[in-house]
Design a protein around this motif. Sequence first.
Motif, PDB file in Angstrom:
ATOM      1  N   UNK A   1      19.593 -29.635 -21.768  1.00 47.36           N
ATOM      2  CA  UNK A   1      19.093 -30.934 -22.675  1.00 47.36           C
ATOM      3  C   UNK A   1      19.985 -31.590 -22.571  1.00 47.36           C
ATOM      4  N   UNK A   2      21.431 -31.237 -23.432  1.00 50.89           N
ATOM      5  CA  UNK A   2      22.081 -33.117 -23.602  1.00 50.89           C
ATOM      6  C   UNK A   2      23.753 -31.525 -23.661  1.00 50.89           C
ATOM      7  N   UNK A   3      24.884 -32.369 -23.656  1.00 46.65           N
ATOM      8  CA  UNK A   3      26.224 -32.244 -23.715  1.00 46.65           C
ATOM      9  C   UNK A   3      26.759 -32.892 -24.734  1.00 46.65           C
ATOM     10  N   UNK A   4      27.151 -32.591 -25.462  1.00 51.77           N
ATOM     11  CA  UNK A   4      26.872 -33.300 -27.503  1.00 51.77           C
ATOM     12  C   UNK A   4      28.409 -33.196 -27.626  1.00 51.77           C
ATOM     13  N   UNK A   5      29.817 -33.580 -26.923  1.00 50.83           N
ATOM     14  CA  UNK A   5      31.042 -33.183 -27.284  1.00 50.83           C
ATOM     15  C   UNK A   5      31.685 -33.594 -26.580  1.00 50.83           C
TER      16      UNK A   5
END
Length: 639
Positions: A316-320
Amino acid sequence: MTVADYRLEASWSPVEGSFGRFTFTLFNLSAKTLSGFTLAYTSLTRVADKHVAEGATLKRRVANFHEYSPPEGLTIKPGGSWQFTVEGLTNGPKHVTSGIKSAYLTLADGRHVPVSFGDLMLAGVERGELPELLPKGEVTEPFSLLPWPLFLSLRPDDMPPVALYPAAGSSAKNIRAVEKVLALYQRLFPADNVPFTLQPVQGGRQIRFKGESSIMEAAYELRFTAQEIILGTDDAAGLLYGLISLAQLLHGARHDPETFQFPVFGTIADQPRYTWRGCHLDVSRQFYPVPDIKRLIDILAWNKLNIFHWHLTDDEAWRLEIKAYPELTEIGAKRGPDEVLLPQLGDGAEPRSGFYNQEDVRGVVAHAGMLRVEVVPEIDIPGHSSAALLSLLQLVDGQEAPDGYRSVQGYPNNALNPAVEFTYEFLGKVFDEMLPLFPSEYIHIGGDEVPHGSWLASPLCRTLMEREKLAGTAELQSYFLRRIKAMLAERGKKLAGWNEVSQGGGVDREGTLLMAWEKPDVGIELAGEGYDIVMTPGQAYYLDMAQAEDWGEPGASWAGFTPPEKTYAYEAEGELPEELRERMRGIQACIWGENFVSRAYFNRLVFPRLPAIAEAAWTPCLRKDWLRFAAIVRMWPTL
């Protein structure tokens, strides 16, 4: 807050021989006739490829995202509605949160407009009140300590001290420790009177600090007299935990003086049961800003948990932030109707994005370190990698069919390809940027839920399989993870992962830590194979699981339902044969984000089960007491 011009309501009814039927009704609350539109919503109860829709056509589905077209020429006048039904679901909903999590319309001119919605209704059944999950509780010893200590022999005082303060001549180190716990308390309970002061106060009691070289790591001893409290420790962790225990004792005596008192004489001797006392948080599906992350870490410290497992990437997402690949957050951290990543759980008409830049991470890690909480980052690979794959097309085998396989969550081709050499260059740079950010012993690499049949339609993988004599997806994953483990070892890090890391031959057991999540038996098997393990079975320690069978209770249901008493009573160690128990490093709570679309749902599901797991991680089985826990945990902080 403005009222939406449109509202979508949904109900579910059982159908014999299938997972039932959805009935959707879209209401036009605007002053204009609606036509030429499509309707999109997100839901964990997905529509299968083979389905029957009456009154609508499913245009596309990607994981939890669904988009429908109405019948050609349909118009909805102001005050009117459009209804359609769908049979052919991937699973049968069990709770109100199994329905719509977000919705919007795309109008004829291309604009996206919000649609309000409610929880899923069970046809013909009234939702009713949510069940009470905690008994009133009762105590046999009037002291508010959670987790409960290893040994306690205390005599209560009729009146709690006004505050506690360091004795004259205390070292700067000990005074700073008092200030840390004082600040922690003020963040968690900002409206309360402080438990500590740094100078003597009338009606208070002094704390004298004493080195105790004979006690174990993170242990502490408290000796109470009428004049003072003696805190004995041998390290910074024990010092912190001893001061937190004093703050807890005073907190209970002030908040519920009919039940709890502060000690005047006696002893507490305490130490942790396990070295790994963890809590995982999924920030990919739902993004939590830095203040929320820090508050959760504060709550972990208050409950004497010492590991924060930060699940930073998923489909759902890459947060870093990775400076070598800004696309990961420019593309992979944003979801919306016109974005590369479509709306998922909770996303509506407006795009949503969120990620942690490297300065954010440094701040979180420093905050956690101050509270003796180790931050273990997770980059989930090779599966659960849709966000990365859609952000960096160099990671894809261009000859592979774009929908060659699907994950259990419905994502097509969502696993990093072991035969694309750029994959390893990419991950090497990711690890290189993570090293100075995370001083943790381990980097968690996921390794879970790689779909059966992954990569078998990739010409590059077929060549790799022939060259390396690999048979099937599991052995391809093992090949990939062995290379990843070597890359981490070169960088001075150990590999942690989910239990599927062991499949297809697994990886070298030395320096590997695996988390048994699917069921307790998996942990026994892993320990028997020589892996060190952390027990985190979904049936007891997954905090997104519903807490009751009631339709109105929020949460997931794949692992059944888990009331707080079940979580509290569960003993992971009891599943392991005696000869394998040395392989068990500890236990961990897991907070997966699919159902946490509101703060109310988060607090309903996570608490009081997180403190229940904290007590199991710290307190020996025979020292646990459910009714005592229920009496104390009511006073404990939530997010």
